[in-house]
Design a protein around this motif. Sequence first.
Motif, PDB file in Angstrom:
ATOM      1  N   ASP A 114       0.690  -1.266  -0.048  1.00 59.44           N
ATOM      2  CA  ASP A 114      -0.116   0.072   0.028  1.00 59.44           C
ATOM      3  C   ASP A 114       0.857   1.164   0.033  1.00 59.44           C
ATOM      4  O   ASP A 114       0.724   2.207  -0.665  1.00 59.44           O
ATOM      5  N   LEU A 115       1.766   1.222   0.871  1.00 56.26           N
ATOM      6  CA  LEU A 115       2.766   2.460   0.882  1.00 56.26           C
ATOM      7  C   LEU A 115       3.656   2.569  -0.150  1.00 56.26           C
ATOM      8  O   LEU A 115       3.776   3.834  -0.700  1.00 56.26           O
ATOM      9  N   ASP A 116       3.781   1.469  -0.774  1.00 59.36           N
ATOM     10  CA  ASP A 116       4.786   1.625  -1.890  1.00 59.36           C
ATOM     11  C   ASP A 116       3.936   1.892  -3.154  1.00 59.36           C
ATOM     12  O   ASP A 116       4.681   2.722  -3.943  1.00 59.36           O
ATOM     13  N   GLU A 117       2.942   1.600  -3.232  1.00 55.20           N
ATOM     14  CA  GLU A 117       1.759   2.033  -4.413  1.00 55.20           C
ATOM     15  C   GLU A 117       1.198   3.118  -4.417  1.00 55.20           C
ATOM     16  O   GLU A 117       0.969   3.825  -5.671  1.00 55.20           O
ATOM     17  N   MET A 118       0.583   3.187  -3.452  1.00 56.43           N
ATOM     18  CA  MET A 118      -0.236   4.476  -3.083  1.00 56.43           C
ATOM     19  C   MET A 118       0.230   5.689  -2.191  1.00 56.43           C
ATOM     20  O   MET A 118      -0.361   6.767  -2.261  1.00 56.43           O
ATOM     21  N   GLY A 119       1.215   5.347  -1.532  1.00 55.88           N
ATOM     22  CA  GLY A 119       1.730   6.277  -0.782  1.00 55.88           C
ATOM     23  C   GLY A 119       1.242   6.296   0.776  1.00 55.88           C
ATOM     24  O   GLY A 119       1.522   7.499   1.607  1.00 55.88           O
ATOM     25  N   TYR A 120       0.083   5.387   0.958  1.00 57.03           N
ATOM     26  CA  TYR A 120      -0.249   5.355   2.265  1.00 57.03           C
ATOM     27  C   TYR A 120      -0.762   4.239   2.526  1.00 57.03           C
ATOM     28  O   TYR A 120      -0.915   3.220   1.668  1.00 57.03           O
ATOM     29  N   TYR A 121      -1.041   3.970   3.825  1.00 54.80           N
ATOM     30  CA  TYR A 121      -1.406   2.688   4.452  1.00 54.80           C
ATOM     31  C   TYR A 121      -3.002   2.807   4.449  1.00 54.80           C
ATOM     32  O   TYR A 121      -3.463   3.629   4.739  1.00 54.80           O
TER      33      TYR A 121
END
Length: 131
Positions: A114-121
């Motif tokens: 999530d963090l890698d692809e969207m920038g947030y959890y």
Amino acid sequence: MTLTRAMVANDINGSISDLGRALNLNWEMGYEEGQIITLETEESWSNGGQFTVCNDFPVSYQLFIENEVPCHIVDYTNEEELEAIGAEECDDEKECLIPAGTKLRVTRGEESIDLDEMGYYTIYLEYIEED
């Protein structure tokens, strides 16, 4: 007696599912599936309102409570209530207050993708009723 934010939050007037909340923090919370969270203070959540996090801390979260949770649905026509919670001219937020002591279970915790692809959890929670 002056109305307080805690008094408003404890005046339960509804039960809503799919509430969401955005947070930006200076640290990772470490949410793990199965973890039980007890709210230490009353918290503001929304069911589709417009809310902008007012800080630029580097770790972002989008939290969602999937099932119904008892809450106080803000009455944007009640000036005393709005003043108590600091929500004057914020009717586009569709704010709901969840009282301190509410228990939530993490059903989907932090996933690095999530963090890698969207920038947030993206964190999913469920309300746990008291026995």
